[in-house]
Design a protein around this motif. Structure first.
Motif, PDB file in Angstrom:
ATOM      1  N   ALA A 249       0.824  -1.202   0.000  1.00 57.07           N
ATOM      2  CA  ALA A 249       0.000   0.000   0.000  1.00 57.07           C
ATOM      3  C   ALA A 249       0.862   1.256   0.000  1.00 57.07           C
ATOM      4  O   ALA A 249       0.570   2.229  -0.710  1.00 57.07           O
ATOM      5  CB  ALA A 249      -0.933  -0.002   1.207  1.00 57.07           C
ATOM      6  N   ALA A 250       1.945   1.247   0.816  1.00 56.16           N
ATOM      7  CA  ALA A 250       2.857   2.395   0.822  1.00 56.16           C
ATOM      8  C   ALA A 250       3.651   2.477  -0.470  1.00 56.16           C
ATOM      9  O   ALA A 250       3.887   3.565  -1.001  1.00 56.16           O
ATOM     10  CB  ALA A 250       3.801   2.305   2.020  1.00 56.16           C
ATOM     11  N   ALA A 257       5.585   6.471  -0.870  1.00 57.97           N
ATOM     12  CA  ALA A 257       6.768   5.602  -0.870  1.00 57.97           C
ATOM     13  C   ALA A 257       8.045   6.400  -0.652  1.00 57.97           C
ATOM     14  O   ALA A 257       8.910   6.009   0.143  1.00 57.97           O
ATOM     15  CB  ALA A 257       6.838   4.822  -2.183  1.00 57.97           C
ATOM     16  N   VAL A 258       8.167   7.525  -1.342  1.00 59.89           N
ATOM     17  CA  VAL A 258       9.362   8.362  -1.189  1.00 59.89           C
ATOM     18  C   VAL A 258       9.449   8.913   0.219  1.00 59.89           C
ATOM     19  O   VAL A 258      10.513   8.871   0.866  1.00 59.89           O
ATOM     20  CB  VAL A 258       9.344   9.502  -2.228  1.00 59.89           C
ATOM     21  CG1 VAL A 258      10.445  10.509  -1.924  1.00 59.89           C
ATOM     22  CG2 VAL A 258       9.524   8.946  -3.631  1.00 59.89           C
ATOM     23  N   LEU A 282      14.643  -3.748   0.054  1.00 64.31           N
ATOM     24  CA  LEU A 282      13.268  -3.230   0.108  1.00 64.31           C
ATOM     25  C   LEU A 282      12.666  -3.259  -1.296  1.00 64.31           C
ATOM     26  O   LEU A 282      12.346  -2.231  -1.899  1.00 64.31           O
ATOM     27  CB  LEU A 282      13.273  -1.815   0.680  1.00 64.31           C
ATOM     28  CG  LEU A 282      13.893  -1.671   2.074  1.00 64.31           C
ATOM     29  CD1 LEU A 282      13.977  -0.208   2.482  1.00 64.31           C
ATOM     30  CD2 LEU A 282      13.084  -2.457   3.100  1.00 64.31           C
ATOM     31  N   THR A 283      12.495  -4.451  -1.823  1.00 66.90           N
ATOM     32  CA  THR A 283      12.112  -4.623  -3.221  1.00 66.90           C
ATOM     33  C   THR A 283      10.675  -4.198  -3.495  1.00 66.90           C
ATOM     34  O   THR A 283      10.294  -4.054  -4.660  1.00 66.90           O
ATOM     35  CB  THR A 283      12.303  -6.090  -3.636  1.00 66.90           C
ATOM     36  OG1 THR A 283      11.594  -6.933  -2.698  1.00 66.90           O
ATOM     37  CG2 THR A 283      13.776  -6.469  -3.617  1.00 66.90           C
ATOM     38  N   LEU A 287      12.488   2.248  -7.457  1.00 65.22           N
ATOM     39  CA  LEU A 287      13.870   2.705  -7.423  1.00 65.22           C
ATOM     40  C   LEU A 287      13.962   4.162  -6.973  1.00 65.22           C
ATOM     41  O   LEU A 287      14.910   4.548  -6.291  1.00 65.22           O
ATOM     42  CB  LEU A 287      14.510   2.538  -8.806  1.00 65.22           C
ATOM     43  CG  LEU A 287      14.804   1.109  -9.257  1.00 65.22           C
ATOM     44  CD1 LEU A 287      15.367   1.111 -10.670  1.00 65.22           C
ATOM     45  CD2 LEU A 287      15.779   0.418  -8.302  1.00 65.22           C
ATOM     46  N   THR A 288      12.982   4.972  -7.327  1.00 62.11           N
ATOM     47  CA  THR A 288      12.998   6.375  -6.905  1.00 62.11           C
ATOM     48  C   THR A 288      12.852   6.499  -5.393  1.00 62.11           C
ATOM     49  O   THR A 288      13.547   7.304  -4.748  1.00 62.11           O
ATOM     50  CB  THR A 288      11.873   7.155  -7.604  1.00 62.11           C
ATOM     51  OG1 THR A 288      12.070   7.114  -9.015  1.00 62.11           O
ATOM     52  CG2 THR A 288      11.847   8.604  -7.144  1.00 62.11           C
ATOM     53  N   ALA A 289      11.973   5.701  -4.799  1.00 64.34           N
ATOM     54  CA  ALA A 289      11.817   5.721  -3.346  1.00 64.34           C
ATOM     55  C   ALA A 289      13.088   5.261  -2.661  1.00 64.34           C
ATOM     56  O   ALA A 289      13.525   5.845  -1.658  1.00 64.34           O
ATOM     57  CB  ALA A 289      10.636   4.845  -2.938  1.00 64.34           C
TER      58      ALA A 289
END
Length: 340
Positions: A249-250, A257-258, A282-283, A287-289
């Motif tokens: 959800a996050a 997420a970020v 933390l897959t 990638l941005t987060a």
């Protein structure tokens, strides 16, 4: 003259011996406590075996061991190089090497982090030494933020942690350098001298080079190693215990997420030589987060805030840390959108 049993000298000796007895008791208590814990572990070996055999525990231990084993060599190498630079490279070298104009000294100091590896624990006292030796504070702050994030050890660790995402190395380098330079220029433009309290004396004053080197190594290993273990435990717990629906959800909301991983970086306070392996685990997150996690962590976390307060004063930390946090998130999101 004979001393009776009620005489003051005997009482004085008894009082003086009391602290020694207390210290001896405390020393004896540690092995005793350890023995009691071992006895309890043996007595409860049945339930412990059952707990260790549970799938969730097996998953937790797998992630924890993987993160620690992958990160430990980079952590040790980074600590050794950081200690060598802090002890054997004189602070006056930086003052001579940087341009005299502050506007040019800021990016030059930021780029110096590429060739001068060191963790964030070492960058704070080095930045303090630069200010004390006459380097403009804006340049010293740019070095403070960039050195832990773009040095060769950290970038190599990032490449190893993200073998299928080579662009993560470039994104981390670009975002971290942009934040470092921007904060340096902001301080040059808006900072006031009374906000910053320079350190009063060198960190290794009165010590020989060898003693200072090994003292720095021991300090950084104990602190950075402890934060690595805490970070690995947190990553393993997120993977094994927290319901996947919560993380998904996050992770499904780009903004949340970020922000979530940026806050997590502040709370975990992981050494920059090891944080890439925690981020790689933390897959669930984009990638941005995870880039935000890697950019924010080396620049502002709980231990760095405490160190900055102790080195430069509370007035400095209360202004510098929040602005760095917000700017690091914004730049991470922008660079991640472009490069990732």
């Amino acid at each position: 003259m004979a001393i009776t049993k009620d005489s003051p000298p005997r009482a004085d000796r008894t009082d003086a011996a009391a602290p020694d007895d207390d210290r001896a008791a405390r020393h004896l208590n540690s092995p005793l406590l350890l023995t009691m814990l071992l006895v309890l572990a043996v007595a409860a070996q049945g339930p412990l075996r059952g707990a260790l055999a549970a799938p969730v525990t097996q998953s937790w231990m797998t992630v924890f061991v993987a993160v620690v084993v992958q990160a430990l060599p980079f952590l040790v190498l980074g600590v050794l190089l950081s200690a060598a630079i802090a002890v054997f490279v004189p602070p006056s070298f930086f003052a001579r090497a940087l341009p005299k104009r502050p506007a040019l000294a800021v990016p030059a100091a930021g780029l110096a982090g590429v060739v001068l590896p060191g963790c964030e624990c070492a960058s704070v006292p080095v930045a303090g030494a630069l200010v004390r030796r006459g380097v403009t504070p804006a340049a010293a702050l740019a070095f403070l933020l960039s050195a832990p994030a773009i040095n060769p050890i950290v970038l190599t660790a990032t490449a190893v942690a993200f073998p299928g995402d080579a662009e993560m190395v470039l994104a981390r380098f670009a975002a971290s350098l942009l934040v470092a330079c921007a904060m340096g220029w902001l301080w040059q433009r808006l900072g006031r001298g009374e906000w910053m309290r320079p350190p009063e004396r060198p960190s290794y004053e009165g010590q020989g080079k060898g003693a200072a080197f090994w003292g720095s190594v021991r300090h950084d290993v104990m602190h950075a190693g402890g934060f690595l273990v805490v970070g690995a435990m947190a990553a393993a717990t997120l993977k094994a215990v927290v319901p996947a629906t919560w993380l998904n959800a996050a992770a499904d909301n780009p903004l949340v997420a970020v922000l979530a991983l940026a806050v997590l970086a502040v709370l975990l306070s992981i050494c920059s030589e090891a944080d890439a392996f925690v981020a790689a685990s933390l897959t669930q997150f984009s990638l941005t987060a995870r880039l935000a996690f890697l950019v924010v962590g080396p620049m502002i976390d709980l231990k760095l805030f405490a160190m900055q307060t102790a080195t430069f004063g509370r007035a400095f930390a209360l202004r510098f840390a929040p602005v760095t946090f917000v700017l690091a998130i914004a730049v991470s999101a922008l660079v991640g959108t472009v490069l990732l």
